[in-house]
Write a protein that holds these residues in place. Structure first.
Motif, short mmCIF file in Angstrom:
data_model
loop_
_atom_site.label_atom_id
_atom_site.label_comp_id
_atom_site.label_asym_id
_atom_site.label_seq_id
_atom_site.Cartn_x
_atom_site.Cartn_y
_atom_site.Cartn_z
N SER A 219 -6.87 17.64 -4.70
CA SER A 219 -8.29 17.85 -4.40
C SER A 219 -8.71 17.17 -3.11
O SER A 219 -9.78 17.46 -2.56
CB SER A 219 -9.15 17.33 -5.56
OG SER A 219 -8.97 15.93 -5.72
N MET A 220 -7.89 16.28 -2.59
CA MET A 220 -8.22 15.56 -1.36
C MET A 220 -7.54 16.15 -0.13
O MET A 220 -7.75 15.66 0.99
CB MET A 220 -7.85 14.07 -1.51
CG MET A 220 -8.75 13.32 -2.48
SD MET A 220 -8.27 11.58 -2.67
CE MET A 220 -7.11 11.74 -4.03
N LEU A 221 -6.72 17.17 -0.32
CA LEU A 221 -6.11 17.83 0.82
C LEU A 221 -7.19 18.40 1.74
O LEU A 221 -8.09 19.10 1.29
CB LEU A 221 -5.18 18.94 0.36
CG LEU A 221 -3.83 18.50 -0.23
CD1 LEU A 221 -3.19 19.63 -1.02
CD2 LEU A 221 -2.90 18.01 0.87
N GLY A 222 -7.11 18.07 3.01
CA GLY A 222 -8.09 18.56 3.98
C GLY A 222 -9.36 17.74 4.03
O GLY A 222 -10.22 18.00 4.89
N GLU A 223 -9.51 16.76 3.14
CA GLU A 223 -10.71 15.92 3.13
C GLU A 223 -10.48 14.65 3.94
O GLU A 223 -9.34 14.28 4.25
CB GLU A 223 -11.08 15.55 1.68
CG GLU A 223 -11.34 16.74 0.78
CD GLU A 223 -12.56 17.54 1.21
OE1 GLU A 223 -13.53 16.91 1.69
OE2 GLU A 223 -12.53 18.78 1.09
N THR A 224 -11.56 13.97 4.28
CA THR A 224 -11.45 12.70 5.01
C THR A 224 -11.09 11.59 4.03
O THR A 224 -11.77 11.37 3.03
CB THR A 224 -12.77 12.36 5.72
OG1 THR A 224 -13.04 13.37 6.70
CG2 THR A 224 -12.68 11.01 6.41
N ILE A 225 -9.99 10.89 4.33
CA ILE A 225 -9.53 9.77 3.52
C ILE A 225 -9.74 8.49 4.31
O ILE A 225 -9.32 8.39 5.47
CB ILE A 225 -8.03 9.92 3.17
CG1 ILE A 225 -7.74 11.30 2.57
CG2 ILE A 225 -7.58 8.80 2.25
CD1 ILE A 225 -8.42 11.57 1.27
N THR A 226 -10.40 7.51 3.70
CA THR A 226 -10.61 6.22 4.35
C THR A 226 -9.64 5.20 3.76
O THR A 226 -9.55 5.04 2.54
CB THR A 226 -12.06 5.73 4.16
OG1 THR A 226 -12.96 6.69 4.73
CG2 THR A 226 -12.26 4.39 4.84
N ILE A 227 -8.91 4.51 4.63
CA ILE A 227 -7.97 3.50 4.18
C ILE A 227 -8.09 2.29 5.09
O ILE A 227 -8.24 2.43 6.31
CB ILE A 227 -6.51 4.05 4.17
CG1 ILE A 227 -5.53 2.99 3.67
CG2 ILE A 227 -6.11 4.61 5.52
CD1 ILE A 227 -4.13 3.53 3.43
N GLU A 228 -8.09 1.09 4.49
CA GLU A 228 -8.26 -0.15 5.25
C GLU A 228 -6.99 -0.99 5.18
O GLU A 228 -6.23 -0.94 4.22
CB GLU A 228 -9.43 -0.97 4.70
CG GLU A 228 -10.79 -0.45 5.07
CD GLU A 228 -11.89 -1.43 4.68
OE1 GLU A 228 -13.02 -1.26 5.17
OE2 GLU A 228 -11.61 -2.37 3.90
N SER A 229 -6.80 -1.79 6.22
CA SER A 229 -5.68 -2.72 6.24
C SER A 229 -5.93 -3.87 5.26
O SER A 229 -7.07 -4.12 4.85
CB SER A 229 -5.47 -3.28 7.65
OG SER A 229 -6.62 -3.97 8.09
N ASN A 230 -4.87 -4.57 4.90
CA ASN A 230 -4.97 -5.72 4.01
C ASN A 230 -5.22 -7.00 4.81
O ASN A 230 -5.00 -7.06 6.02
CB ASN A 230 -3.68 -5.89 3.20
CG ASN A 230 -3.56 -4.85 2.11
OD1 ASN A 230 -4.55 -4.41 1.53
ND2 ASN A 230 -2.33 -4.45 1.81
N GLY A 231 -5.65 -8.04 4.09
CA GLY A 231 -5.81 -9.35 4.71
C GLY A 231 -6.84 -9.35 5.82
O GLY A 231 -7.67 -8.46 5.94
N THR A 232 -6.76 -10.41 6.63
CA THR A 232 -7.64 -10.54 7.79
C THR A 232 -6.79 -10.76 9.02
O THR A 232 -6.06 -11.77 9.11
CB THR A 232 -8.62 -11.71 7.61
OG1 THR A 232 -9.40 -11.50 6.43
CG2 THR A 232 -9.54 -11.82 8.81
N ILE A 233 -6.87 -9.86 9.96
CA ILE A 233 -6.10 -9.97 11.20
C ILE A 233 -6.82 -10.95 12.12
O ILE A 233 -8.04 -10.82 12.32
CB ILE A 233 -5.94 -8.59 11.87
CG1 ILE A 233 -5.31 -7.60 10.89
CG2 ILE A 233 -5.10 -8.71 13.14
CD1 ILE A 233 -5.29 -6.17 11.39
N PRO A 234 -6.12 -11.93 12.69
CA PRO A 234 -6.79 -12.93 13.54
C PRO A 234 -7.52 -12.29 14.73
O PRO A 234 -7.05 -11.32 15.32
CB PRO A 234 -5.64 -13.82 14.02
CG PRO A 234 -4.59 -13.67 12.96
CD PRO A 234 -4.70 -12.24 12.50
N GLU A 235 -8.64 -12.86 15.06
CA GLU A 235 -9.45 -12.36 16.17
C GLU A 235 -8.68 -12.48 17.49
O GLU A 235 -7.93 -13.43 17.71
CB GLU A 235 -10.75 -13.16 16.24
CG GLU A 235 -11.73 -12.64 17.27
CD GLU A 235 -13.04 -13.42 17.22
OE1 GLU A 235 -13.80 -13.35 18.22
OE2 GLU A 235 -13.30 -14.09 16.19
#
Length: 271
Positions: A219-235
């Motif tokens: 059902s998600m084929l062709g839809e916008t998928i949001t995915i985030e990285s883990n942890g906190t990447i240093p500034e």
């Protein structure tokens, strides 16, 4: 006296062979070049891959001396779907690739050939090959990745590169077919300091994944998928990110290696 005769025989034998023992090897080093690319047969776009054994495998078999020969050591495509080998001997080679696309070689469960889309080339100097394949999936950026509180947020779209009907028509005759083969099993967001970011070049602290069971992703084929990285990447860090998705089918069949289809890497400054 007997010992003297044995000694003289050994010296004579060594003298006969000493010239050949100290001759320099005058065989030329292999310097023929094979250059290749793997593209989508429908769009002509490169099949983006991983830099390693989960990527597109290239297998060369020199058939100059017959068919029952051992393949050269395998090597792998670069992330942009191209490959190059500059250390080959002149000869006739069969070129086979295996990756996240419909297999080039297909046989039924009795070993009877169904299809063979490998290429055989005469290599003398430089040869170029182009493979047009049907990728399992297409992974695209919907928008440029952004940074929010030390995390990379990506929006991607996953579509099928080959329809389920076409997939079945080509894979089912090989035997042991399962409807689960076309299921999308996971989406990965790989994060790395390396521009060759992927499964083999990822930072596990920040890379993330979304897993799906059965046919739940359909059902998600062709839809916008949001995915985030883990942890906190240093500034202040500059990282590369890339998304990938795969189906529940291994190539070559029986290898246990389910290969991802990728999108292009993006460079992101964490601030």
């Amino acid at each position: 006296m007997k010992n003297i005769l044995i000694y003289l025989a050994i010296v004579a034998l060594f003298s006969l062979n000493s010239c050949s023992m100290f001759e320099l090897d005058n065989y030329d080093l292999p310097d023929e070049t094979l250059i290749g690319e793997v593209v989508d047969v429908e769009t002509g776009q490169p099949i983006l891959t991983d830099q390693g054994s989960e990527g597109i495998r290239v297998r060369l078999t020199e058939v100059s001396w017959g068919e029952n020969v051992v393949p050269n050591p395998d090597f792998f495509c670069m992330p942009d779907g191209t490959f190059q080998n500059t250390k080959l001997f002149a000869g006739t080679y069969n070129v086979r690739i295996d990756g996240p696309f419909i297999p080039l070689i297909r046989e039924d469960d009795r070993g009877v050939p169904i299809a063979d889309d490998t290429q055989t080339i005469d290599l003398n100097g430089q040869a170029n090959v182009r493979f047009e394949v049907q990728p399992f999936l297409n992974v695209e950026w919907v928008k440029e990745p952004e940074v929010i509180n030390g995390k990379v947020r990506a929006q991607v779209r996953v579509t099928r590169g080959v329809t389920e009907e076409d997939f079945r028509a080509k894979i089912e005759p090989m035997g042991g077919y399962s409807n689960s083969f076309t299921n999308v099993t996971d989406i990965q967001l790989f994060v790395s300091y390396s521009s060759t970011v992927g499964y083999r070049a990822r930072d596990e602290r920040w890379s993330s994944q979304m897993e799906f069971s059965g046919a739940s992703f359909n059902s998600m084929l062709g839809e916008t998928i949001t995915i985030e990285s883990n942890g906190t990447i240093p500034e202040g860090r500059m990282v590369f990110v890339r998304a990938a998705a795969r189906i529940n089918y291994d190539t070559p069949r029986g290898s246990g290696t389910r290969r991802w289809n990728y999108n292009e890497p993006r460079q992101v400054l964490v601030y």
